[in-house]
Design an enzyme around this catalytic site. Structure first.
Site, PDB file in Angstrom:
ATOM      1  N   ARG A 143       0.845  -1.190   0.000  1.00 61.40           N
ATOM      2  CA  ARG A 143       0.000   0.000   0.000  1.00 61.40           C
ATOM      3  C   ARG A 143       0.880   1.240   0.000  1.00 61.40           C
ATOM      4  O   ARG A 143       1.860   1.315   0.740  1.00 61.40           O
ATOM      5  CB  ARG A 143      -0.933   0.014   1.223  1.00 61.40           C
ATOM      6  N   GLU A 150      -3.249   7.178  -4.977  1.00 62.32           N
ATOM      7  CA  GLU A 150      -3.127   6.280  -6.126  1.00 62.32           C
ATOM      8  C   GLU A 150      -4.302   6.517  -7.074  1.00 62.32           C
ATOM      9  O   GLU A 150      -5.446   6.422  -6.638  1.00 62.32           O
ATOM     10  CB  GLU A 150      -3.124   4.834  -5.648  1.00 62.32           C
ATOM     11  N   HIS A 171      -0.139  -0.384 -10.281  1.00 61.74           N
ATOM     12  CA  HIS A 171      -0.777  -1.423  -9.464  1.00 61.74           C
ATOM     13  C   HIS A 171      -0.944  -2.725 -10.266  1.00 61.74           C
ATOM     14  O   HIS A 171      -2.058  -3.240 -10.436  1.00 61.74           O
ATOM     15  CB  HIS A 171      -2.122  -0.949  -8.934  1.00 61.74           C
TER      16      HIS A 171
END
Length: 332
Positions: free
Chosen positions: A242, A271, A290
């Site tokens: 994360r 993000e 990601h």
């Protein structure tokens, strides 16, 4: 049990339903459950839809198991969650009422570990550095004193499902593996071939540090300037967990101070990173969108895992991926 005795309902983000539950996965699930309704989104649920449901088949976009929902679903006994963290799903009420939850989190963890391993091994050969240097200088990069794997030290922050999967993959590459996880017994770490140490020890002694911790209040911005400045010469930070684990302002500062350090970030905070982020201006960082985890056809593995869990449940066998309330305090 038979499929006539159990009723199910598909509830999740409609845009992701077919990605996760393809024809084969639905056939397997519906051999164990009677599902009369088409897939629904959480926003489309109503008490009459939930009244006779024994099993919720879900994934991303799952409904939260509030007291109100549970009151509307008095027969609900099992939730099949074809996604990762169950934190958005479970509640104190769901645990108190004995609703069992099984998650595909360990399936996702294996895919994240594959990606982390690829980045760790590439970092030990300084692969991204050469790529970026050649692009910047428009000339072949000069080889530096890369370690490779022999004699290298890799540090893992957290030995949850993804950290353990990464440790198992690293075992065949001959690297020394350090880890920081205050909740893992020494015997468990040793069985993985891992040496437990402090968080400071992981950063100071590792050629590559790979983050796998959950984002909790106590872990937010845990990777600060002090830890980053303590890293070994030519070390790399890999984050597939994360973005909020890293103090991003501190990371930008330290990477600016030390051109020998490198960062591979598959996650950022926020993000995605906004246009103009200083991360995109630095020569010693790579940001990927990601990619770790389950992408495209890989998501069918999540649905398949839930179909297999349902078959075990119907047969009265132990579930392989069940999440216990006691595990939630330190889980992702």
């Amino acid at each position: 049990m038979t499929n006539e005795s159990l009723t199910g309902l598909y509830v999740m983000d409609p845009a992701r339903f077919d990605d996760v539950y393809g024809e084969a996965e639905r056939t397997a699930i519906e051999s164990c459950l009677t599902i009369k309704e088409p897939p629904r989104s959480a926003a489309d649920l109503s008490p009459d839809l939930l009244a006779g449901v024994d099993v919720l088949v879900t994934g991303w976009g799952a409904p939260r198991l509030t007291a109100e929902l549970l009151d509307s679903a008095p027969r609900l006994a099992l939730v099949l969650y074809a996604a990762g963290s169950v934190r958005p799903l479970v509640t104190e009420e769901s645990w108190a009422r004995g609703v069992r939850v099984t998650s595909a989190g360990t399936v996702i963890a294996d895919k994240v570990a594959d990606f982390a391993l690829a980045q760790i091994l590439y970092a030990l050969k300084h692969g991204w550095r050469y790529v970026l240097t050649a692009r910047r200088t428009r000339a072949a990069a000069v080889r530096r004193s890369e370690l490779g794997t022999t004699g290298a030290t890799v540090g893992l922050v957290s030995l949850g499902a993804t950290g353990r999967a990464t440790a198992r993959l690293l075992a065949r590459h001959g690297v020394r593996v350090l880890a920081h996880d205050p909740y893992v017994p020494v015997a468990t770490a040793h069985a993985l071939g891992v040496e437990l140490t402090t968080l400071e020890g992981v950063f100071a002694e590792s050629d590559v540090v790979s983050l796998h911790a959950p984002l909790l209040d106590e872990t937010r911005a845990m990777v600060d300037a002090r830890l980053l400045r303590s890293m070994r010469p030519d070390a790399t930070l890999v984050n597939t967990a994360r973005g909020g684990l890293v103090d991003e302002a501190a990371l930008v500062t330290v990477l600016g101070e030390r051109a020998d350090l490198f960062a591979v970030l598959d996650v950022t905070d926020p993000e995605p990173s906004p246009p103009g982020s200083p991360l995109f201006e630095l020569d010693n960082v790579v940001v990927t969108p990601h990619l770790a985890g389950s992408l495209g056809p890989e998501r069918r593995l999540l649905g398949r895992a839930m179909a297999e869990e349902l078959a075990r449940y119907v047969a009265g066998s132990p579930l392989r991926h069940e999440v216990a309330a006691a595990s939630m305090e330190h889980a992702a």
